[in-house]
Design an enzyme around this catalytic site. Structure first.
Site, short mmCIF file in Angstrom:
data_model
loop_
_atom_site.label_atom_id
_atom_site.label_comp_id
_atom_site.label_asym_id
_atom_site.label_seq_id
_atom_site.Cartn_x
_atom_site.Cartn_y
_atom_site.Cartn_z
CD GLU A 40 -2.74 0.97 2.57
OE1 GLU A 40 -3.43 1.96 2.82
OE2 GLU A 40 -2.65 -0.01 3.35
NE ARG A 62 4.06 -7.97 10.88
CZ ARG A 62 3.55 -7.06 10.03
NH1 ARG A 62 2.57 -7.37 9.24
NH2 ARG A 62 4.05 -5.85 9.98
CE LYS A 74 3.39 0.04 4.45
NZ LYS A 74 2.60 -0.02 3.25
P1 ATP Z 1 2.55 -1.70 7.76
O1 ATP Z 1 1.70 -2.33 8.81
O2 ATP Z 1 3.94 -1.41 8.17
O3 ATP Z 1 1.89 -0.56 7.05
P2 ATP Z 1 1.65 -3.44 5.81
O4 ATP Z 1 1.63 -4.89 5.97
O5 ATP Z 1 0.36 -2.74 5.95
O6 ATP Z 1 2.77 -2.83 6.70
P3 ATP Z 1 1.73 -3.40 3.04
O7 ATP Z 1 2.14 -2.31 2.16
O8 ATP Z 1 0.29 -3.77 3.10
O9 ATP Z 1 2.25 -3.02 4.46
O10 ATP Z 1 2.62 -4.68 2.83
C1 ATP Z 1 2.89 -5.24 1.59
C2 ATP Z 1 3.30 -6.67 1.81
O11 ATP Z 1 4.41 -6.75 2.68
C3 ATP Z 1 2.18 -7.49 2.42
O12 ATP Z 1 1.99 -8.62 1.61
C4 ATP Z 1 2.68 -7.85 3.78
O13 ATP Z 1 2.29 -9.16 4.10
C5 ATP Z 1 4.20 -7.73 3.65
N1 ATP Z 1 4.80 -7.33 4.92
C6 ATP Z 1 4.54 -6.22 5.62
N2 ATP Z 1 5.23 -6.19 6.78
C7 ATP Z 1 5.96 -7.34 6.82
C8 ATP Z 1 6.89 -7.92 7.74
N3 ATP Z 1 7.19 -7.31 8.89
N4 ATP Z 1 7.44 -9.11 7.43
C9 ATP Z 1 7.15 -9.71 6.28
N5 ATP Z 1 6.30 -9.23 5.36
C10 ATP Z 1 5.70 -8.06 5.61
MG MG Z 2 -1.31 -3.27 4.87
#
Ligand code: ATP
Ligand code: MG
Length: 539
Positions: free
Chosen positions: A28, A253, A263
């Site tokens: 995102e 994760r 983020k």
């Molecule tokens: P945040 O909570 O930091 O905003 P998010 O998961 O919402 O992170 P996205 O942009 O939705 O961020 O993530 C894109 C991809 O990265 C998703 O498929 C998610 O599963 C993966 N991802 C995010 N954080 C992690 C992590 N700590 N370890 C492994 N994969 C991750």
């Molecule tokens: Mg997300």
């Protein structure tokens, strides 16, 4: 034996279930990528690469209010820097027309309805883990009525939050995600790519599986928190009548000790000015780590070591550090820099004396040869390397002690000056003749070896030593209570003359200090500490 995802892919290929492996990384664009995303990219891209498939970068830009073009550009940059070869860059928002049609299809099939109860009411009617939810009075509204209202929602007749489209699944499902979730909401917001074309936006849980289905993703890989959403995703793609519905597989994760991996929270640090932007070298963002001096190969190595599993755990940050340290130990050129300088005067050499010594540029790599380094009667040494009153077992300089100046001579300390605050300003010593490095017969014993720079031929530089942004958890939950007030220490250092032409991001080992590289943003001579020399983690 491969990891569990590789086993699934190999089975699917062997059974002819899929012909081409197509994976995607679906961020995102609401912030910069962090080290957790590097793990996801390594898996998503890694699978496509290993099985000769295709890897796409798809922006999940279905939520207009939080997204920005800056993030899109930064994410593309970071994914490429990590070494992933992107086949296509795609945007979920390009599918808004299809998503709208599919929502209409669900209404027509009696599988979705427009609801206008308040958000608060909807929350109360959702039930809990132990209690079923309650059905809305609008649940059995005639199909024609929902179609008309949905059309009106799209046409802008209603204000934000006034009406939603909900899937009609099961308010009594033990999986709360299945209790008539919202599919579309009214939101009068400008979209970074669609402009003002839309005033209704699909919810993530509806949009995400459709995006994968539209792109024929063969294996939708994501983190475990989406496991409970999978039945809903399967329901959407089935009822939206996709021919080749994708399957989702979840992995754990990455959680890294003393590291913020959200983020939203990282954005807060940036917005509140607690760090110097998304690429502050202390940030666990890809941009921050890159500026700090981490390399794509070190991050890849780290991802390989942590592996792919379904068990959540917290990884030691020392493991990450050992990856870059091992790489730099083999590859970084050596140089001397004095981070907290005091003067050392050699009493048995004149003021106009100077000579050139030869030192190994990189002892791991003979092809790099030797380099000349100047030595005179006035040097800088670390403040810590002299003690007027030495602690027990002190192996460095104190009056009467002998130490070797790295690559030069053994000296014997004869005295020192102090200022009015009792701080040592100058140390005096004489060279013991016949002890030049490489020509020494070994008859004089030194207690230790210290580094130095020639005061008459050195450069002033700023050195930034970093510590973790967070203090250890110690039972504290809130990041705000864990901010480390000493995460940045700025030092006025002296370095070998050669450092004035150091290229940004090319790393040096400063002897006895750690690995450093020149900052990419500051015009002056600023070095960031990538990692210390001390290895807290043994593989
Ligand atoms: P945040 O909570 O930091 O905003 P998010 O998961 O919402 O992170 P996205 O942009 O939705 O961020 O993530 C894109 C991809 O990265 C998703 O498929 C998610 O599963 C993966 N991802 C995010 N954080 C992690 C992590 N700590 N370890 C492994 N994969 C991750
Ligand atoms: Mg997300």
């Amino acid at each position: 034996m491969g990891n569990f995802i590789e086993e699934i892919i190999e089975k699917d290929l062997a059974e002819g279930k899929v012909k081409n492996i197509i994976t995607r990384f679906p961020p995102e664009p609401n912030g910069y990528l962090h080290i957790g995303h590097a793990k996801a990219i390594n898996i998503d891209y890694g699978m496509a690469e290993k099985y000769g498939g295709t890897f796409n970068l798809r922006f999940d830009d279905t939520n207009p209010s939080k997204e920005e073009e800056e993030y899109v550009l930064a994410i593309i940059d970071d994914v490429k820097w990590l070494g992933a070869k992107i086949d296509k860059i795609l945007y979920a928002s390009d599918y808004f027309d299809i998503m709208y049609e599919k929502a209409v299809l669900l209404i027509k099939k009696g599988l979705a309805y427009v609801d206008d109860i308040s958000a608060e009411e909807m929350r109360l009617m959702r039930g809990t883990l132990n209690e079923p939810g309650k059905e809305s009075k609008n649940r059995n509204r005639p199909i024609e009525e929902s179609l008309k209202l949905f059309e009106e929602m799209k046409a802008g007749k209603y204000g934000d939050g006034e009406m939603v489209l909900r899937a009609k699944i099961d308010m009594a499902s033990p999986n709360i995600n299945m209790r008539d979730p919202i599919i579309y909401r009214v939101l009068h917001a400008h979209h970074h790519r669609q402009g003002d074309k839309w005033c209704i936006y699909p919810m993530y849980d509806f949009a995400h599986p459709l995006e994968d289905a539209i792109e024929n993703i063969s294996h939708s890989l994501c983190t475990l928190e989406f496991e409970d959403h999978r039945p809903l995703y399967d329901w959407f793609v089935e009822h939206c009548e996709f021919e080749q519905p994708p399957h989702q597989y979840e992995f754990a994760r990455l959680n890294l000790e003393r590291t913020i991996m959200s983020k939203r929270y990282l954005k807060k640090l940036v917005d509140e000015g607690l760090v110097d932007g998304w690429d502050d070298p202390r940030m666990p963002t890809i941009a921050g780590m890159r500026r700090r001096g981490y390399t794509p190969t070190a991050l890849k190595k780290f991802c390989e070591l942590i592996g792919v599993s379904k068990a959540n755990s917290e990884v030691s940050v020392a493991l990450l550090e050992s990856c870059i340290r091992d790489e730099l130990n083999a590859e970084a050129d050596r140089a001397m820099a004095v981070l907290e300088p005091i003067k050392l005067v050699i009493t048995n050499r004149d003021g106009d004396y100077s000579e050139e010594l030869e030192v190994d540029v990189n002892p791991n790599d003979e092809s790099k040869g030797k380099r000349k380094i100047s030595f005179s009667n006035t040097l800088y040494i670390e403040k810590e390397d002299f003690k007027a009153v030495p602690p027990p077992k002190y192996k460095r300089l104190t009056v009467g002690a002998k130490v070797r100046l790295k690559g030069a001579y053994i000296i014997e300390c004869t005295g020192f000056d102090k200022d009015e605050n009792d701080e040592v300003t100058t140390v005096y010593a004489h060279i013991i003749e016949g002890t030049k490095s490489g020509m020494d017969d070994g008859s004089v014993k030194a207690k230790g070896v210290i580094h130095w720079v020639d005061a008459k031929n050195c450069v002033d530089m700023e050195v930034r030593n970093y510590d973790y942004l967070l203090l250890p958890a110690d039972g504290r939950v809130d990041f705000a209570e864990r901010m480390n007030p000493e995460s940045l220490k700025v030092l006025s250092a002296k370095g070998e003359a050669i450092l004035s032409s150091a290229q940004p991001l090319s790393a040096y080992q400063f002897l006895r200090q750690g690995y450093f590289c020149r900052d990419t943003k500051n015009a002056g001579l600023v070095f960031n500490r990538i990692v210390s020399l001390k290895d807290g983690y043994k593989l």
